[in-house]
Scaffold this motif. Structure first.
Motif, PDB file in Angstrom:
ATOM      1  N   PRO A   1      -4.736   1.546 -16.996  1.00  0.00           N
ATOM      2  CA  PRO A   1      -3.464   2.084 -16.509  1.00  0.00           C
ATOM      3  C   PRO A   1      -3.668   3.092 -15.372  1.00  0.00           C
ATOM      4  CG  PRO A   1      -3.943   2.907 -18.710  1.00  0.00           C
ATOM      5  CD  PRO A   1      -4.979   1.876 -18.385  1.00  0.00           C
ATOM      6  N   LEU A   2      -4.768   3.810 -15.397  1.00  0.00           N
ATOM      7  CA  LEU A   2      -5.031   4.787 -14.328  1.00  0.00           C
ATOM      8  C   LEU A   2      -5.337   4.076 -13.015  1.00  0.00           C
ATOM      9  CD1 LEU A   2      -7.064   7.430 -16.337  1.00  0.00           C
ATOM     10  CD2 LEU A   2      -4.635   7.422 -15.778  1.00  0.00           C
ATOM     11  N   ALA A   3      -6.016   2.954 -13.082  1.00  0.00           N
ATOM     12  CA  ALA A   3      -6.278   2.173 -11.867  1.00  0.00           C
ATOM     13  C   ALA A   3      -4.967   1.618 -11.313  1.00  0.00           C
ATOM     14  CB  ALA A   3      -7.262   1.051 -12.153  1.00  0.00           C
ATOM     15  N   GLU A   4      -4.063   1.203 -12.178  1.00  0.00           N
ATOM     16  CA  GLU A   4      -2.764   0.692 -11.736  1.00  0.00           C
ATOM     17  C   GLU A   4      -1.933   1.800 -11.082  1.00  0.00           C
ATOM     18  OE1 GLU A   4       0.566  -1.797 -11.080  1.00  0.00           O
ATOM     19  OE2 GLU A   4      -1.581  -2.181 -11.284  1.00  0.00           O
ATOM     20  N   ILE A   5      -1.962   2.990 -11.645  1.00  0.00           N
ATOM     21  CA  ILE A   5      -1.243   4.118 -11.044  1.00  0.00           C
ATOM     22  C   ILE A   5      -1.841   4.440  -9.679  1.00  0.00           C
ATOM     23  CG2 ILE A   5      -0.785   6.603 -11.270  1.00  0.00           C
ATOM     24  CD1 ILE A   5      -0.595   6.017 -14.362  1.00  0.00           C
ATOM     25  N   ASP A   6      -3.159   4.419  -9.580  1.00  0.00           N
ATOM     26  CA  ASP A   6      -3.828   4.656  -8.296  1.00  0.00           C
ATOM     27  C   ASP A   6      -3.426   3.588  -7.276  1.00  0.00           C
ATOM     28  OD1 ASP A   6      -5.760   6.074  -6.620  1.00  0.00           O
ATOM     29  OD2 ASP A   6      -7.026   4.299  -6.864  1.00  0.00           O
ATOM     30  N   ARG A   7      -3.362   2.333  -7.696  1.00  0.00           N
ATOM     31  CA  ARG A   7      -2.955   1.243  -6.810  1.00  0.00           C
ATOM     32  C   ARG A   7      -1.534   1.474  -6.302  1.00  0.00           C
ATOM     33  NH1 ARG A   7       0.172  -2.737  -6.420  1.00  0.00           N
ATOM     34  NH2 ARG A   7       1.052  -2.538  -8.492  1.00  0.00           N
ATOM     35  N   ARG A   8      -0.653   1.872  -7.199  1.00  0.00           N
ATOM     36  CA  ARG A   8       0.738   2.132  -6.808  1.00  0.00           C
ATOM     37  C   ARG A   8       0.830   3.313  -5.848  1.00  0.00           C
ATOM     38  NH1 ARG A   8       4.379   1.099 -12.231  1.00  0.00           N
ATOM     39  NH2 ARG A   8       3.468  -0.922 -12.734  1.00  0.00           N
ATOM     40  N   ASP A   9       0.032   4.349  -6.083  1.00  0.00           N
ATOM     41  CA  ASP A   9       0.016   5.505  -5.167  1.00  0.00           C
ATOM     42  C   ASP A   9      -0.430   5.092  -3.768  1.00  0.00           C
ATOM     43  OD1 ASP A   9       0.918   7.221  -7.117  1.00  0.00           O
ATOM     44  OD2 ASP A   9      -1.015   8.225  -7.422  1.00  0.00           O
ATOM     45  N   LYS A  10      -1.471   4.254  -3.691  1.00  0.00           N
ATOM     46  CA  LYS A  10      -1.962   3.797  -2.385  1.00  0.00           C
ATOM     47  C   LYS A  10      -0.916   2.938  -1.683  1.00  0.00           C
ATOM     48  CE  LYS A  10      -6.809   4.159  -3.506  1.00  0.00           C
ATOM     49  NZ  LYS A  10      -8.002   3.489  -3.980  1.00  0.00           N
ATOM     50  N   GLU A  11      -0.232   2.107  -2.441  1.00  0.00           N
ATOM     51  CA  GLU A  11       0.832   1.279  -1.878  1.00  0.00           C
ATOM     52  C   GLU A  11       1.962   2.165  -1.335  1.00  0.00           C
ATOM     53  OE1 GLU A  11       3.684  -1.338  -4.370  1.00  0.00           O
ATOM     54  OE2 GLU A  11       1.947  -2.599  -3.902  1.00  0.00           O
ATOM     55  N   TYR A  12       2.298   3.199  -2.067  1.00  0.00           N
ATOM     56  CA  TYR A  12       3.330   4.146  -1.640  1.00  0.00           C
ATOM     57  C   TYR A  12       2.917   4.840  -0.340  1.00  0.00           C
ATOM     58  CZ  TYR A  12       6.155   8.421  -1.670  1.00  0.00           C
ATOM     59  OH  TYR A  12       6.979   9.462  -1.332  1.00  0.00           O
ATOM     60  N   GLU A  13       1.649   5.275  -0.268  1.00  0.00           N
ATOM     61  CA  GLU A  13       1.175   5.943   0.944  1.00  0.00           C
ATOM     62  C   GLU A  13       1.201   5.008   2.140  1.00  0.00           C
ATOM     63  OE1 GLU A  13      -2.606   7.386  -0.588  1.00  0.00           O
ATOM     64  OE2 GLU A  13      -1.824   9.441  -0.566  1.00  0.00           O
ATOM     65  N   LEU A  14       0.818   3.740   1.946  1.00  0.00           N
ATOM     66  CA  LEU A  14       0.880   2.765   3.042  1.00  0.00           C
ATOM     67  C   LEU A  14       2.313   2.550   3.522  1.00  0.00           C
ATOM     68  CD1 LEU A  14      -1.691   0.031   1.916  1.00  0.00           C
ATOM     69  CD2 LEU A  14      -1.886   1.577   3.873  1.00  0.00           C
ATOM     70  N   ASP A  15       3.238   2.451   2.590  1.00  0.00           N
ATOM     71  CA  ASP A  15       4.641   2.272   2.946  1.00  0.00           C
ATOM     72  C   ASP A  15       5.179   3.485   3.725  1.00  0.00           C
ATOM     73  OD1 ASP A  15       4.656  -0.212   1.751  1.00  0.00           O
ATOM     74  OD2 ASP A  15       5.642   0.471  -0.101  1.00  0.00           O
ATOM     75  N   ARG A  16       4.737   4.670   3.345  1.00  0.00           N
ATOM     76  CA  ARG A  16       5.181   5.892   4.057  1.00  0.00           C
ATOM     77  C   ARG A  16       4.651   5.913   5.489  1.00  0.00           C
ATOM     78  NH1 ARG A  16       4.006  11.183   0.916  1.00  0.00           N
ATOM     79  NH2 ARG A  16       4.228  11.904   3.024  1.00  0.00           N
ATOM     80  N   LYS A  17       3.406   5.453   5.674  1.00  0.00           N
ATOM     81  CA  LYS A  17       2.807   5.440   7.012  1.00  0.00           C
ATOM     82  C   LYS A  17       3.510   4.435   7.916  1.00  0.00           C
ATOM     83  CE  LYS A  17      -1.741   7.054   5.640  1.00  0.00           C
ATOM     84  NZ  LYS A  17      -3.154   6.723   5.505  1.00  0.00           N
ATOM     85  N   LYS A  18       3.957   3.320   7.327  1.00  0.00           N
ATOM     86  CA  LYS A  18       4.648   2.295   8.103  1.00  0.00           C
ATOM     87  C   LYS A  18       6.044   2.757   8.539  1.00  0.00           C
ATOM     88  CE  LYS A  18       2.384  -1.631   5.906  1.00  0.00           C
ATOM     89  NZ  LYS A  18       2.582  -2.787   5.018  1.00  0.00           N
ATOM     90  N   ALA A  19       6.655   3.610   7.735  1.00  0.00           N
ATOM     91  CA  ALA A  19       8.034   4.049   8.027  1.00  0.00           C
ATOM     92  C   ALA A  19       8.132   5.026   9.172  1.00  0.00           C
ATOM     93  CB  ALA A  19       8.637   4.696   6.773  1.00  0.00           C
TER      94      ALA A  19
END
Length: 107
Positions: free
Chosen positions: A89-107
């Motif tokens: 579950p911690l790896a999944e949370i980390d994956r979601r955090d990285k996805e969130y950061e990528l989406d923020r950079k694109k915006a």
């Protein structure tokens, strides 16, 4: 989410494996509940000193997970965005955090 459920969620975490994580990246709070419907690999309990036999089989308790039927994470209990997956579950949370950061950079 019902207060009663929140109060119960962290009771007996060594038996249930339940824990709560708040992401430092997104601020999202994740309620994690390991599910294991299988039988334990090893039986364990008390050994009777007179007979040398196993008594008090504790095979399905204190295993760090709950059966799906015992899950507190349900829509009826007020949880949203419920996801079931295999792995850490911690790896999944980390994956979601990285996805969130990528989406923020694109915006």
């Amino acid at each position: 989410m019902r207060q009663e459920i929140l109060n119960r969620f962290l009771q007996g975490t060594d038996h249930t494996g339940r824990f709560i994580v708040t992401s430092k990246v997104t601020g999202i709070t994740y309620y994690v509940e390991p599910i294991d419907n299988g039988k334990p690999d090893k039986l364990w309990g008390d050994v009777d000193p007179a007979t040398k036999k196993l008594t008090g089989d504790y095979g399905n308790v204190r295993r760090g997970a709950v059966k799906e039927s015992e899950s507190l994470i349900t829509e009826e209990n007020g949880f949203i965005n419920i996801r079931v997956f295999k792995g850490s579950p911690l790896a999944e949370i980390d994956r979601r955090d990285k996805e969130y950061e990528l989406d923020r950079k694109k915006a």
